[in-house]
Design an enzyme around this catalytic site. Sequence first.
Site, PDB file in Angstrom:
ATOM      1  N   CYS A 124      28.792 -15.075  13.193  1.00  0.00           N
ATOM      2  CA  CYS A 124      28.031 -15.708  12.603  1.00  0.00           C
ATOM      3  C   CYS A 124      26.709 -15.098  12.279  1.00  0.00           C
ATOM      4  CB  CYS A 124      27.159 -17.035  13.776  1.00  0.00           C
ATOM      5  SG  CYS A 124      28.541 -18.145  14.775  1.00  0.00           S
ATOM      6  N   HIS A 260      20.298 -20.275  11.633  1.00  0.00           N
ATOM      7  CA  HIS A 260      21.972 -20.909  11.920  1.00  0.00           C
ATOM      8  C   HIS A 260      22.325 -21.948  12.628  1.00  0.00           C
ATOM      9  CE1 HIS A 260      26.078 -19.979  12.992  1.00  0.00           C
ATOM     10  NE2 HIS A 260      26.371 -20.505  14.191  1.00  0.00           N
ATOM     11  N   ASN A 291      29.011 -26.420  12.770  1.00  0.00           N
ATOM     12  CA  ASN A 291      28.576 -24.929  12.857  1.00  0.00           C
ATOM     13  C   ASN A 291      29.840 -23.813  11.563  1.00  0.00           C
ATOM     14  OD1 ASN A 291      28.679 -22.085  13.537  1.00  0.00           O
ATOM     15  ND2 ASN A 291      27.727 -22.719  15.578  1.00  0.00           N
TER      16      ASN A 291
HETATM   17  O1  UT7 Z   1      27.699 -19.762  16.272  1.00  0.00           O
HETATM   18  C1  UT7 Z   1      27.723 -19.070  17.137  1.00  0.00           C
HETATM   19  C2  UT7 Z   1      26.729 -19.262  18.361  1.00  0.00           C
HETATM   20  N1  UT7 Z   1      27.217 -20.538  18.787  1.00  0.00           N
HETATM   21  C3  UT7 Z   1      26.140 -21.671  20.372  1.00  0.00           C
HETATM   22  O2  UT7 Z   1      24.739 -21.028  19.627  1.00  0.00           O
HETATM   23  C4  UT7 Z   1      26.760 -22.528  20.512  1.00  0.00           C
HETATM   24  C5  UT7 Z   1      25.950 -22.456  21.909  1.00  0.00           C
HETATM   25  N2  UT7 Z   1      26.268 -23.371  22.949  1.00  0.00           N
HETATM   26  C6  UT7 Z   1      25.667 -24.970  22.232  1.00  0.00           C
HETATM   27  O3  UT7 Z   1      26.555 -25.236  21.662  1.00  0.00           O
HETATM   28  C7  UT7 Z   1      26.349 -25.498  23.581  1.00  0.00           C
HETATM   29  O4  UT7 Z   1      26.323 -24.750  24.956  1.00  0.00           O
HETATM   30  C8  UT7 Z   1      27.307 -26.558  23.625  1.00  0.00           C
HETATM   31  C9  UT7 Z   1      27.114 -27.315  22.679  1.00  0.00           C
HETATM   32  C10 UT7 Z   1      28.517 -25.777  23.554  1.00  0.00           C
HETATM   33  C11 UT7 Z   1      28.246 -27.199  25.207  1.00  0.00           C
HETATM   34  O5  UT7 Z   1      26.654 -27.943  25.222  1.00  0.00           O
HETATM   35  P1  UT7 Z   1      25.843 -27.691  27.117  1.00  0.00           P
HETATM   36  O6  UT7 Z   1      24.654 -28.945  27.540  1.00  0.00           O
HETATM   37  O7  UT7 Z   1      25.881 -26.207  27.384  1.00  0.00           O
HETATM   38  O8  UT7 Z   1      27.218 -28.580  28.171  1.00  0.00           O
HETATM   39  P2  UT7 Z   1      27.910 -27.459  28.843  1.00  0.00           P
HETATM   40  O9  UT7 Z   1      29.029 -26.494  28.500  1.00  0.00           O
HETATM   41  O10 UT7 Z   1      26.324 -26.481  30.035  1.00  0.00           O
HETATM   42  O11 UT7 Z   1      28.190 -28.615  29.836  1.00  0.00           O
HETATM   43  C12 UT7 Z   1      27.735 -29.862  30.380  1.00  0.00           C
HETATM   44  C13 UT7 Z   1      28.613 -30.788  30.810  1.00  0.00           C
HETATM   45  C14 UT7 Z   1      29.455 -30.357  32.331  1.00  0.00           C
HETATM   46  O12 UT7 Z   1      29.807 -31.485  33.264  1.00  0.00           O
HETATM   47  P3  UT7 Z   1      29.220 -31.433  34.486  1.00  0.00           P
HETATM   48  O13 UT7 Z   1      29.619 -30.198  35.120  1.00  0.00           O
HETATM   49  O14 UT7 Z   1      27.520 -31.208  34.002  1.00  0.00           O
HETATM   50  O15 UT7 Z   1      29.779 -32.661  34.801  1.00  0.00           O
HETATM   51  C15 UT7 Z   1      31.105 -30.232  31.671  1.00  0.00           C
HETATM   52  O16 UT7 Z   1      32.168 -30.386  31.733  1.00  0.00           O
HETATM   53  O17 UT7 Z   1      29.450 -31.574  30.094  1.00  0.00           O
HETATM   54  C16 UT7 Z   1      30.796 -31.524  29.770  1.00  0.00           C
HETATM   55  N3  UT7 Z   1      31.300 -31.435  28.471  1.00  0.00           N
HETATM   56  C17 UT7 Z   1      30.997 -31.956  28.436  1.00  0.00           C
HETATM   57  N4  UT7 Z   1      32.091 -32.963  28.019  1.00  0.00           N
HETATM   58  C18 UT7 Z   1      32.002 -34.622  27.019  1.00  0.00           C
HETATM   59  C19 UT7 Z   1      31.563 -30.129  28.136  1.00  0.00           C
HETATM   60  N5  UT7 Z   1      32.119 -30.097  27.021  1.00  0.00           N
HETATM   61  C20 UT7 Z   1      32.385 -31.901  26.858  1.00  0.00           C
HETATM   62  C21 UT7 Z   1      32.317 -32.023  26.056  1.00  0.00           C
HETATM   63  N6  UT7 Z   1      32.643 -33.729  26.107  1.00  0.00           N
HETATM   64  N7  UT7 Z   1      32.896 -31.807  24.974  1.00  0.00           N
END
Ligand code: UT7
Length: 335
Positions: A124, A260, A291
Site C-alpha cells: 500500500c 492511503h 482500499n
Molecule cells: O491497506 C493496508 C493497511 N490496512 C489497514 O490499515 C486496515 C486496518 N484495519 C482495519 O481497517 C480494521 O481493523 C477492520 C476494518 C479490518 C476491522 O475493523 P475492527 O474494528 O478492527 O474489527 P475487529 O477485527 O476488532 O473486530 C471487532 C468485532 C469482532 O466481534 P467481537 O469479538 O467484538 O464480538 C469481530 O468478530 O467485529 C467482528 N467482525 C465483523 N463483524 C461483521 C470482524 N469482521 C467482521 C465483519 N463483519 N466483516
Amino acid sequence: MSARTLAGSTGAAQATVLGIGAYRPARVVPNAELVDAIDSSDEWIQQRSGIRTRRFAGPEESVQMMSVAAAREALAHAGIDAGQVDGVIVATVSHMMQTPAIAPAIAHELGCDQPVAFDISAACAGFCHGVGLAADMVRGGSAHHVLVIGVERLTDILDRSDRGTAFIFADGAGAVVVGPSDTPGIGPVVWGSDGEQFDYIRQTQDWRDVMTSDSPTMPALTMQGAAVFRWASFAMAKVGLEALDRAGVTVDDLDCFVPHQANMRITDAMARSMKLPASVRIARDVADQGNTSAASVPLALHRMVQEGDARSGDLALLIAFGAGLAYAAQVVVVP
Ligand code: UT7
C-alpha cells in the site's frame, strides 16, 4: 589508488508532479453483494471502515490495461508525449507473474522509447515510494520524465470468505508524471519500515508451500486488522508531521490531506492526531473505491482534482502505509 575520477551526474534543480490520471473499473460492488459470504452487514462495514461500494475489475481490466489507461490520462494532463518518458515505475502487489516485471510491457504499450522500467513491491506504500524515487531520479539526473503508476487487481488474491479482508480490498490504477522544475514541487520523502511487524499483512502461503501441497489453493491476502489499525492510526501521524517539517511547512499551510485509503476511521484518527485545521480538505475516496493498496493515493488525489477539492498549486500531504510494515510520505504541489 587510481588518480582517475568519474564524471558525476546532476539532474534538474527540482522535481514536480506534472500530471495525474486514474482508471476505475466499471463494476461497482455494493456491500450488500459481499455480506452473505462473511456473515456481515452493510451497516457494520460502513461503521467500521466507511466503505459503501468498491470497484472490482472485469476480465478485460488487467493490471496492464488499467495502468495504460491511467498513464495516458496522466501524460495528457502533463502535456508530455510517451516518447519523452524515460522512466516507468510500477507499484503493485497483484501483477501475477513473478518475473518479468509489468513495467516494461506497460512502457512498450504506451510507446515509450526504451525507458528504465521496473516494479516496486512496497504494497500500500508503493505509490509514495515511487514518487520519492522518481523525484530523486529527476534531481539526480538518471531520468527526465518518470511515470509512477500505482495499480492493483486485488480481487485476484482476495478470499471472498475472509471477514477481515473481503469487504476492504478492491481494484484500480492511478498514475502521475514526475518531471523537472525550477522550484520544489515534491518535498523530501519520509519513509521507512517496521520489519518487526513483517507478517501483519501478508500472503497466506508462499509459492513453495502451494506447490508442495496435496490440495493447492491460491494464496490470498490476510491481515491482522486491529493491530494494523492501531499502528496506522498512531505511528503514521508522526510520519505525516515529519514530512511537513522536512518540506518546511506546517499544517496551517496545507490545503489537502491524501492518506492511503485504508479505512475512514484511520484517516480521521490521523487528522485528529496531526491537529489538521478544518480548512484542510481530506481525501475520502475509500467510501466508493475501497482500499486499492498501491493505487489508493493517486486515485484519491485524482478524485479531489476532478471534484475541485484539490486545485492546481495547492499543497497536499500524501502518506501511504501497509504490508512490510512499510510507509512513505511527502508534500506535493498539486498539478
Ligand atoms: O491497506 C493496508 C493497511 N490496512 C489497514 O490499515 C486496515 C486496518 N484495519 C482495519 O481497517 C480494521 O481493523 C477492520 C476494518 C479490518 C476491522 O475493523 P475492527 O474494528 O478492527 O474489527 P475487529 O477485527 O476488532 O473486530 C471487532 C468485532 C469482532 O466481534 P467481537 O469479538 O467484538 O464480538 C469481530 O468478530 O467485529 C467482528 N467482525 C465483523 N463483524 C461483521 C470482524 N469482521 C467482521 C465483519 N463483519 N466483516
